[in-house]
Scaffold this motif. Structure first.
Motif, PDB file in Angstrom:
ATOM      1  N   THR A  86       0.865  -1.178   0.000  1.00  0.00           N
ATOM      2  CA  THR A  86       0.000   0.000   0.000  1.00  0.00           C
ATOM      3  C   THR A  86       0.901   1.227   0.000  1.00  0.00           C
ATOM      4  O   THR A  86       2.093   1.129   0.304  1.00  0.00           O
ATOM      5  CB  THR A  86      -0.933   0.019   1.229  1.00  0.00           C
ATOM      6  OG1 THR A  86      -1.882   1.083   1.096  1.00  0.00           O
ATOM      7  CG2 THR A  86      -0.161   0.214   2.528  1.00  0.00           C
ATOM      8  N   SER A  87       0.351   2.369  -0.344  1.00  0.00           N
ATOM      9  CA  SER A  87       1.169   3.578  -0.328  1.00  0.00           C
ATOM     10  C   SER A  87       1.625   3.890   1.093  1.00  0.00           C
ATOM     11  O   SER A  87       0.993   3.479   2.076  1.00  0.00           O
ATOM     12  CB  SER A  87       0.371   4.764  -0.882  1.00  0.00           C
ATOM     13  OG  SER A  87      -0.707   5.078  -0.013  1.00  0.00           O
ATOM     14  N   PHE A  88       2.721   4.603   1.193  1.00  0.00           N
ATOM     15  CA  PHE A  88       3.295   4.906   2.503  1.00  0.00           C
ATOM     16  C   PHE A  88       2.295   5.635   3.394  1.00  0.00           C
ATOM     17  O   PHE A  88       2.198   5.367   4.592  1.00  0.00           O
ATOM     18  CB  PHE A  88       4.563   5.747   2.334  1.00  0.00           C
ATOM     19  CG  PHE A  88       5.241   6.066   3.638  1.00  0.00           C
ATOM     20  CD1 PHE A  88       5.950   5.089   4.326  1.00  0.00           C
ATOM     21  CD2 PHE A  88       5.162   7.336   4.182  1.00  0.00           C
ATOM     22  CE1 PHE A  88       6.569   5.376   5.531  1.00  0.00           C
ATOM     23  CE2 PHE A  88       5.774   7.631   5.387  1.00  0.00           C
ATOM     24  CZ  PHE A  88       6.486   6.648   6.070  1.00  0.00           C
ATOM     25  N   SER A  89       1.533   6.540   2.817  1.00  0.00           N
ATOM     26  CA  SER A  89       0.567   7.304   3.615  1.00  0.00           C
ATOM     27  C   SER A  89      -0.487   6.419   4.249  1.00  0.00           C
ATOM     28  O   SER A  89      -1.005   6.725   5.328  1.00  0.00           O
ATOM     29  CB  SER A  89      -0.121   8.357   2.737  1.00  0.00           C
ATOM     30  OG  SER A  89       0.806   9.321   2.284  1.00  0.00           O
ATOM     31  N   LYS A  90      -0.820   5.315   3.590  1.00  0.00           N
ATOM     32  CA  LYS A  90      -1.852   4.410   4.088  1.00  0.00           C
ATOM     33  C   LYS A  90      -1.283   3.214   4.868  1.00  0.00           C
ATOM     34  O   LYS A  90      -2.041   2.473   5.500  1.00  0.00           O
ATOM     35  CB  LYS A  90      -2.695   3.898   2.927  1.00  0.00           C
ATOM     36  CG  LYS A  90      -3.474   4.990   2.210  1.00  0.00           C
ATOM     37  CD  LYS A  90      -4.274   4.419   1.043  1.00  0.00           C
ATOM     38  CE  LYS A  90      -5.051   5.506   0.322  1.00  0.00           C
ATOM     39  NZ  LYS A  90      -5.801   4.977  -0.849  1.00  0.00           N
ATOM     40  N   MET A  91       0.014   3.025   4.824  1.00  0.00           N
ATOM     41  CA  MET A  91       0.609   1.847   5.445  1.00  0.00           C
ATOM     42  C   MET A  91       0.489   1.915   6.966  1.00  0.00           C
ATOM     43  O   MET A  91       0.775   2.946   7.585  1.00  0.00           O
ATOM     44  CB  MET A  91       2.080   1.721   5.052  1.00  0.00           C
ATOM     45  CG  MET A  91       2.749   0.430   5.514  1.00  0.00           C
ATOM     46  SD  MET A  91       4.404   0.252   4.832  1.00  0.00           S
ATOM     47  CE  MET A  91       4.012  -0.013   3.087  1.00  0.00           C
ATOM     48  N   THR A  92       0.066   0.807   7.557  1.00  0.00           N
ATOM     49  CA  THR A  92      -0.079   0.749   9.010  1.00  0.00           C
ATOM     50  C   THR A  92       1.186   0.200   9.655  1.00  0.00           C
ATOM     51  O   THR A  92       2.027  -0.430   9.001  1.00  0.00           O
ATOM     52  CB  THR A  92      -1.260  -0.150   9.392  1.00  0.00           C
ATOM     53  OG1 THR A  92      -0.962  -1.504   8.998  1.00  0.00           O
ATOM     54  CG2 THR A  92      -2.550   0.312   8.723  1.00  0.00           C
ATOM     55  N   ILE A  93       1.304   0.424  10.942  1.00  0.00           N
ATOM     56  CA  ILE A  93       2.427  -0.141  11.690  1.00  0.00           C
ATOM     57  C   ILE A  93       2.422  -1.656  11.570  1.00  0.00           C
ATOM     58  O   ILE A  93       3.478  -2.290  11.424  1.00  0.00           O
ATOM     59  CB  ILE A  93       2.343   0.277  13.178  1.00  0.00           C
ATOM     60  CG1 ILE A  93       2.481   1.794  13.318  1.00  0.00           C
ATOM     61  CG2 ILE A  93       3.406  -0.443  13.994  1.00  0.00           C
ATOM     62  CD1 ILE A  93       3.814   2.346  12.870  1.00  0.00           C
ATOM     63  N   GLU A  94       1.241  -2.262  11.597  1.00  0.00           N
ATOM     64  CA  GLU A  94       1.142  -3.718  11.500  1.00  0.00           C
ATOM     65  C   GLU A  94       1.641  -4.214  10.148  1.00  0.00           C
ATOM     66  O   GLU A  94       2.340  -5.235  10.077  1.00  0.00           O
ATOM     67  CB  GLU A  94      -0.304  -4.169  11.721  1.00  0.00           C
ATOM     68  CG  GLU A  94      -0.806  -4.020  13.151  1.00  0.00           C
ATOM     69  CD  GLU A  94      -1.038  -2.567  13.574  1.00  0.00           C
ATOM     70  OE1 GLU A  94      -1.261  -1.704  12.679  1.00  0.00           O
ATOM     71  OE2 GLU A  94      -0.971  -2.295  14.787  1.00  0.00           O
ATOM     72  N   GLN A  95       1.308  -3.507   9.080  1.00  0.00           N
ATOM     73  CA  GLN A  95       1.769  -3.909   7.754  1.00  0.00           C
ATOM     74  C   GLN A  95       3.283  -3.797   7.637  1.00  0.00           C
ATOM     75  O   GLN A  95       3.936  -4.623   6.996  1.00  0.00           O
ATOM     76  CB  GLN A  95       1.085  -3.058   6.675  1.00  0.00           C
ATOM     77  CG  GLN A  95      -0.389  -3.386   6.497  1.00  0.00           C
ATOM     78  CD  GLN A  95      -1.093  -2.385   5.598  1.00  0.00           C
ATOM     79  OE1 GLN A  95      -0.834  -1.175   5.654  1.00  0.00           O
ATOM     80  NE2 GLN A  95      -2.004  -2.872   4.774  1.00  0.00           N
ATOM     81  N   TRP A  96       3.844  -2.778   8.245  1.00  0.00           N
ATOM     82  CA  TRP A  96       5.304  -2.632   8.268  1.00  0.00           C
ATOM     83  C   TRP A  96       5.947  -3.773   9.055  1.00  0.00           C
ATOM     84  O   TRP A  96       6.871  -4.438   8.574  1.00  0.00           O
ATOM     85  CB  TRP A  96       5.685  -1.285   8.868  1.00  0.00           C
ATOM     86  CG  TRP A  96       7.162  -1.102   9.050  1.00  0.00           C
ATOM     87  CD1 TRP A  96       7.895  -1.424  10.158  1.00  0.00           C
ATOM     88  CD2 TRP A  96       8.088  -0.583   8.095  1.00  0.00           C
ATOM     89  NE1 TRP A  96       9.221  -1.132   9.964  1.00  0.00           N
ATOM     90  CE2 TRP A  96       9.366  -0.618   8.693  1.00  0.00           C
ATOM     91  CE3 TRP A  96       7.970  -0.097   6.796  1.00  0.00           C
ATOM     92  CZ2 TRP A  96      10.520  -0.180   8.037  1.00  0.00           C
ATOM     93  CZ3 TRP A  96       9.118   0.341   6.132  1.00  0.00           C
ATOM     94  CH2 TRP A  96      10.368   0.299   6.752  1.00  0.00           C
ATOM     95  N   ARG A  97       5.453  -3.998  10.252  1.00  0.00           N
ATOM     96  CA  ARG A  97       6.073  -4.988  11.134  1.00  0.00           C
ATOM     97  C   ARG A  97       5.915  -6.407  10.607  1.00  0.00           C
ATOM     98  O   ARG A  97       6.830  -7.232  10.738  1.00  0.00           O
ATOM     99  CB  ARG A  97       5.475  -4.875  12.536  1.00  0.00           C
ATOM    100  CG  ARG A  97       5.935  -3.617  13.278  1.00  0.00           C
ATOM    101  CD  ARG A  97       5.253  -3.472  14.617  1.00  0.00           C
ATOM    102  NE  ARG A  97       5.787  -2.322  15.354  1.00  0.00           N
ATOM    103  CZ  ARG A  97       5.228  -1.812  16.441  1.00  0.00           C
ATOM    104  NH1 ARG A  97       4.092  -2.343  16.911  1.00  0.00           N
ATOM    105  NH2 ARG A  97       5.766  -0.778  17.055  1.00  0.00           N
ATOM    106  N   GLU A  98       4.762  -6.731  10.009  1.00  0.00           N
ATOM    107  CA  GLU A  98       4.564  -8.077   9.470  1.00  0.00           C
ATOM    108  C   GLU A  98       5.580  -8.390   8.381  1.00  0.00           C
ATOM    109  O   GLU A  98       6.170  -9.481   8.348  1.00  0.00           O
ATOM    110  CB  GLU A  98       3.143  -8.215   8.912  1.00  0.00           C
ATOM    111  CG  GLU A  98       2.060  -8.323   9.973  1.00  0.00           C
ATOM    112  CD  GLU A  98       0.669  -8.373   9.359  1.00  0.00           C
ATOM    113  OE1 GLU A  98       0.580  -8.499   8.115  1.00  0.00           O
ATOM    114  OE2 GLU A  98      -0.313  -8.292  10.112  1.00  0.00           O
ATOM    115  N   VAL A  99       5.778  -7.447   7.482  1.00  0.00           N
ATOM    116  CA  VAL A  99       6.719  -7.672   6.386  1.00  0.00           C
ATOM    117  C   VAL A  99       8.146  -7.738   6.909  1.00  0.00           C
ATOM    118  O   VAL A  99       8.939  -8.602   6.491  1.00  0.00           O
ATOM    119  CB  VAL A  99       6.565  -6.571   5.316  1.00  0.00           C
ATOM    120  CG1 VAL A  99       7.704  -6.629   4.306  1.00  0.00           C
ATOM    121  CG2 VAL A  99       5.227  -6.727   4.606  1.00  0.00           C
TER     122      VAL A  99
END
Length: 241
Positions: free
Chosen positions: A89-102
């Protein structure tokens, strides 16, 4: 020489091709997987490669999983870090969970899995650690700040660990695919592939999982002992560094 090889995410896509290619090269192969029991069973039944279920984003699970593999097959001399996920997803929409999962699955797992086998490789004076990177970790990609960061981090991890393993005959390398004809890519509408993807690839086609697998087999072999800390790009000329 036949050795024990462990491939994470090894029952589907590129990982499945790598598992099969390593087996055909004469190695004993264990394929790790995370969640799709049916696909893993079908893969094992079809290939005869045993499968082992655990999450590579959990260090204790990695320790237990590697211990089970080694109890059944013997010490792991070849580790292929292939498991990975996307949460685009775009950086503006990216959640902490999406960052941490990857980050957990695509980058933390390199430390966890390598930690489980590295000391044993040092004692036996042989090891091959190969990580499946990505063209997007080299050039970046819109909507993939998490994925691109993790794959770029894999390169730094590889170079540093290569220095530590070199005197013990442990090589550490990255294979960085471009657009490969996996189920995920083939699900893209043909018109999009024809107009948006293929024009970017000088050879004019998608890569095949088996082409990535052959690069891994080379790096896993005895003859690749002078190749370490390197990234081998398998992208049809789409991005050159």
């Amino acid at each position: 020489m036949a050795r024990v090889a462990l491939v994470t995410g090894g029952s589907r896509g590129i990982g499945a091709a790598v598992s099969v290619a390593l087996k055909e090269a004469g190695h004993q192969v264990a394929a790790n997987y995370a969640g799709n029991d049916q696909a893993a069973k079908e893969f094992s039944d079809r290939t005869g490669i045993p499968v082992f279920k655990w999450s590579v984003s959990d260090f204790e699970a990695c320790q237990a999983g590697v211990a089970k593999v080694e109890a059944e097959l013997g010490p792991v001399d070849i580790l292929v870090n292939n498991a990975g996920i996307t949460r685009d997803t775009s950086f503006s929409k990216m959640t902490i969970e999406q960052w941490r999962e990857v980050m957990a699955t695509n980058l933390d797992s390199l430390f966890y899995m390598s930690k489980c086998v590295f000391d044993g490789m040092k004692k036996r004076s042989f090891g091959r650690i190969i990580t499946i990177g990505s063209i997007n970790g080299q050039k970046g990609q819109f909507g993939q700040t998490n994925y691109a960061a993790a794959k770029a981090g894999a390169s730094g991890f590889t170079k540093a660990l290569a220095l530590e393993g070199a005197r013990s005959n442990i090589t550490v390398n990255v294979v960085a695919p471009g657009y490969i004809a996996t189920d995920m890519v083939k699900a893209v509408p043909q018109e999009v592939l024809n107009t948006k993807v293929l024009p970017l690839i000088p050879v004019g086609r998608l890569g095949e999982p088996e082409e990535v697998a052959r690069a891994v087999v080379f790096l896993a072999g005895e003859d690749a002992g002078f190749v370490t800390g390197s990234t081998l790009s398998v992208n049809g000329g789409q991005y050159m560094i």
